[in-house]
Design a protein around this motif. Structure first.
Motif, PDB file in Angstrom:
ATOM      1  N   PHE A 105       0.842  -1.190   0.000  1.00  0.00           N
ATOM      2  CA  PHE A 105       0.000   0.000   0.000  1.00  0.00           C
ATOM      3  C   PHE A 105       0.880   1.243   0.000  1.00  0.00           C
ATOM      4  O   PHE A 105       1.977   1.258   0.568  1.00  0.00           O
ATOM      5  N   SER A 106       0.333   2.278  -0.589  1.00  0.00           N
ATOM      6  CA  SER A 106       1.051   3.544  -0.645  1.00  0.00           C
ATOM      7  C   SER A 106       0.754   4.376   0.596  1.00  0.00           C
ATOM      8  O   SER A 106      -0.164   4.073   1.360  1.00  0.00           O
ATOM      9  N   GLY A 107       1.524   5.445   0.767  1.00  0.00           N
ATOM     10  CA  GLY A 107       1.295   6.339   1.892  1.00  0.00           C
ATOM     11  C   GLY A 107      -0.073   6.991   1.831  1.00  0.00           C
ATOM     12  O   GLY A 107      -0.717   7.232   2.862  1.00  0.00           O
ATOM     13  N   LEU A 108      -0.550   7.287   0.616  1.00  0.00           N
ATOM     14  CA  LEU A 108      -1.871   7.887   0.443  1.00  0.00           C
ATOM     15  C   LEU A 108      -2.964   6.933   0.937  1.00  0.00           C
ATOM     16  O   LEU A 108      -3.938   7.368   1.580  1.00  0.00           O
ATOM     17  N   GLU A 109      -2.779   5.662   0.644  1.00  0.00           N
ATOM     18  CA  GLU A 109      -3.782   4.677   1.083  1.00  0.00           C
ATOM     19  C   GLU A 109      -3.784   4.552   2.609  1.00  0.00           C
ATOM     20  O   GLU A 109      -4.852   4.452   3.223  1.00  0.00           O
ATOM     21  N   TYR A 110      -2.610   4.571   3.214  1.00  0.00           N
ATOM     22  CA  TYR A 110      -2.557   4.518   4.675  1.00  0.00           C
ATOM     23  C   TYR A 110      -3.267   5.739   5.278  1.00  0.00           C
ATOM     24  O   TYR A 110      -3.987   5.631   6.282  1.00  0.00           O
ATOM     25  N   GLY A 111      -3.062   6.889   4.684  1.00  0.00           N
ATOM     26  CA  GLY A 111      -3.739   8.092   5.158  1.00  0.00           C
ATOM     27  C   GLY A 111      -5.243   8.008   4.989  1.00  0.00           C
ATOM     28  O   GLY A 111      -6.017   8.447   5.861  1.00  0.00           O
ATOM     29  N   TYR A 112      -5.665   7.431   3.869  1.00  0.00           N
ATOM     30  CA  TYR A 112      -7.097   7.275   3.609  1.00  0.00           C
ATOM     31  C   TYR A 112      -7.749   6.369   4.649  1.00  0.00           C
ATOM     32  O   TYR A 112      -8.818   6.685   5.201  1.00  0.00           O
TER      33      TYR A 112
END
Length: 720
Positions: free
Chosen positions: A445-452
């Motif tokens: 997972f990307s950092g954006l997905e973790y933030g989401y």
């Protein structure tokens, strides 16, 4: 709000009838069925043989491909070689046969030799020695027909002409050669080769030509097939091979046909096998959904009707549960519609803890846990978009953990701020749960997905708390439910009615606080609602604010107005404080439980002081005129508040309250109430009554404990 409450009361009364209860569960079931119908409905695929797939199609379930399994098993069976068994006894049999031929020939030769020797010893003349042909004939007579038929006469001639030593050597060589050849497998096709091997082995022996030929003939004759087809062993081996083949399965999520691929006959067969063709006629998913909903409704029905609660409260809780549950399902379905935007994990936005927290606060913690499990099951079906199969297990686990977290961390819900605190902790649990579900399949997972996902977990937890706080007053007002938080709010000294008591009847206010302390400790000793008893005690004498000076605690050493009134009039004024208090509480829309305590704390007890005063003035006053209107205490809390009220007033009237005197007075008041039947309509047991008496005595002893007289204070008093 009053109209809404009246509507709910009417609906609740309807639930007393079996027909309407069944109708209620039917409506609940229809709501569940409607919310999950589209999620279990099989997908319609417009596919035909030799067409091109417009999208990648995966198997919706794991199913065995019996045809492929059968083909694979047949291939395994076909690869099994026939089993041939070596008959070792054949070797011994043939050796024994050849040995017997040699032994028979040897015996014939020995008989002839003995006969000749005997005749020579007696010096008698004898006939000519038997000819070779006679010996051969005699040898054949001692052998079987098959042997004599299969072997040429030259063999027998050579045997009868040989001497004993030559015959023995020939036998040994022949038997050895036969053994050497027949210990190995000899199939039908290999018999001639085996005979040649015997012949080769004997051909180089040192025997004379006649015996060598005879030995070769006997060796060739002895060699036969010793390896035979074993049908039983072959069949067992084939069965083992077939059983060893694993079933061919089309796994859930397995790609059957990729986008742009031609649908050949094999692919078309697999599509049909997994139920993706002609699935409009399939009834199994709907039957499964019906069974699942039936189980849910039966579990809810069992919970409500196995709990020992009053029927009125049970019906109220059932209606309240239905509304909260349907509301949760509605929110669940609305959020699931956002799946059309193809946002991964959109279901994590669902405020899963809301329903559980509301039900725990308003009804019961066990029912809240049951609701969490039901919501997890429903959520796993509703949020199955984009997953293979009908159930989204990740979403179900998330809803279950989130809801349970909200319930468990709301253990101390004495203030509304605790709900927000529980929501914040739930958000943390949501985040941990999401991370666990992300890491388990080893996904990237990307950092954006973790933030989401962090944002969805936070929104879900906080939204659960906010919705709970927002909906709670609505349910409390509509159903007239008294929660712990509501009781805490009512105990606030700034409440208008408490300020009214403090300002207009300060003595009554002090008396109410004392009664609250006594009744709370007594209720907690018997497992009753101590907080309800405390708050009820605060308001139980609110009716005294109408004529505060007619009650002794407010007179402050002033003239007692009852001294100038007839006892009947005084009794009416004192008795009126109960009905006046109930009316005042109703005017402020106070909870029914508080109003009941105000109405029931005196029950139908007798105003003894004014009754005895009337007895002195009249011959036969009516006792009914000096009794409170009631009703008698209906709950433990009302009974305890009534006892504490009488006890506090009586002990306060003592000039020198000693522990022994306090205990005696408390027991007398409790006994009077019991004998007067004031406790007949509540479920207070004698054991609990004993605990109440003990607790009141201990509390009063602590309040009215003896105090030492300070010397300085004594001195000042004397000087004054």
């Amino acid at each position: 709000m009053e109209k809404m409450q009246q509507h709910f009361i009417r609906i609740r009364k309807l639930l007393d009838y079996t027909f309407f209860r069944v109708l209620f569960f039917l409506v609940l079931g229809l709501a569940l069925y409607a919310s999950m119908y589209s999620n279990v409905k099989p997908e319609k695929l417009d596919l035909s043989l030799f067409s091109v797939a417009e999208k990648t199609i995966r198997s919706p379930a794991t199913i065995e491909d019996k045809k492929s399994t059968e083909i694979k098993r047949q291939e395994a069976v076909d690869q099994v070689q026939d089993v041939y068994t070596l008959k070792k006894e054949y070797t011994q049999n043939r050796v024994d046969l050849i040995t017997s031929i040699f032994d028979t020939a040897s015996e014939i030769n020995d008989e002839e030799s003995k006969s000749t020797k005997k005749e020579n010893d007696v010096k008698t003349t004898h006939d000519e020695e038997p000819s070779v042909s006679e010996k051969v004939s005699k040898l054949k007579d001692n052998l079987t027909e098959n042997v004599t038929k299969d072997l040429p006469d030259s063999v027998f001639t050579a045997l009868v002409q040989a001497d004993k030593d030559e015959l023995s050597i020939t036998k040994d060589l022949t038997v050895t050669a036969i053994n050497n050849v027949m210990t190995k497998r000899i199939s039908t096709n290999d018999v001639e080769n085996a005979k040649k091997r015997v012949e080769e082995e004997l051909k180089y022996s040192t025997l004379n030509d006649d015996l060598k030929s005879a030995a070769i003939e006997l060796g060739r004759y002895a060699v036969v097939q010793n390896e035979f087809y074993d049908p039983v062993a072959t069949e067992d081996l084939r069965k083992q091979a077939a059983e060893g083949v694993e079933s061919v399965k089309i796994l859930q999520g397995q790609i059957i046909v990729e986008e742009g691929e031609l649908i050949n006959q094999e692919i078309y067969r697999q599509l049909k096998l997994v139920g993706l063709l002609d699935n409009e006629k399939s009834y199994k998913p709907f039957l499964g959904l019906f069974i699942l909903i039936t189980i849910i409704l039966l579990a809810v029905n069992y919970y409500f009707y196995q709990t020992k609660t009053q029927q009125e409260k049970r019906q109220t809780n059932l209606l309240l549960f239905g509304i909260i549950f349907v509301l949760s399902i509605f929110i669940l379905k609305v959020i699931s519609m956002l799946q059309i935007f193809n946002y991964s994990g959109i279901g994590y936005l669902f405020p899963a803890a809301m329903g559980g927290m509301l039900i725990k606060i308003l009804i019961d913690e066990k029912l809240a846990i049951l609701t969490s499990i039901i919501m997890a099951v429903c959520g796993s079906i509703v949020f199955n978009e984009g997953v293979t199969g009908t159930l989204n297990f990740s979403e179900g686990i998330y809803i279950l953990f989130s809801s349970l977290a909200g319930i468990l961390f709301l253990s101390s819900h004495n203030q509304r701020s605790k709900i927000l605190q529980a929501g914040s902790i739930t958000a943390g649990v949501n985040l941990i749960t999401i991370w666990a579900l992300m890491f388990l399949p080893n996904g990237q997972f990307s950092g954006l997905e973790y933030g989401y996902y962090f944002l969805t977990a936070l929104v879900s937890g906080i939204a659960s708390a906010v919705l709970t706080i927002g909906l709670l007053p609505l349910f409390e007002a509509s159903f007239g439910i008294l929660t712990t938080m509501k009781l805490i709010e009512l105990s606030n000294p700034n409440h208008p009615l408490l300020r009214k008591i403090l300002m207009e009847a300060p003595g009554t206010y002090h008396h109410s606080v004392m009664v609250a302390n006594l009744s709370e400790s007594a209720c907690e000793a018997i497992g009753a609602n101590g907080l309800l008893a405390r708050v009820g005690s605060y308001y139980h004498d609110i009716g005294k604010t109408r004529r505060p000076n007619f009650f002794i605690e407010n007179q402050m050493h002033l003239e007692n107005p009852h001294d100038k009134l007839p006892p009947e009039k005084s009794a009416n004024i004192i008795i009126a404080h109960v009905t006046d208090g109930a009316n005042e509480l109703k005017k402020y829309h106070m909870p029914k439980e508080i109003i009941d305590i105000a109405e029931q704390h005196h029950g139908t007890s007798l105003l003894k002081f004014f009754y005895h005063k009337a007895l002195q003035n009249e011959e036969e006053p009516k006792e009914e005129d000096f009794r409170y209107p009631g009703p008698k205490a209906q709950t433990k809390e009302s009974a305890v508040v009534g006892i504490a009220d009488s006890v506090e007033a009586a002990v306060r009237s003592l000039t020198q309250p000693t522990p022994l005197l306090i205990e005696s007075l408390v027991k007398k008041i409790v006994a009077d109430r019991l004998q007067d039947g004031q406790l007949n309509e509540c479920d207070l047991t004698l054991k609990e009554l004993e605990a109440v008496t003990h607790t009141l005595c201990e509390t009063l002893k602590g309040i009215f404990h003896s105090r030492i007289e300070y010397p300085e204070m004594t001195k000042k008093v004397k000087q004054a």
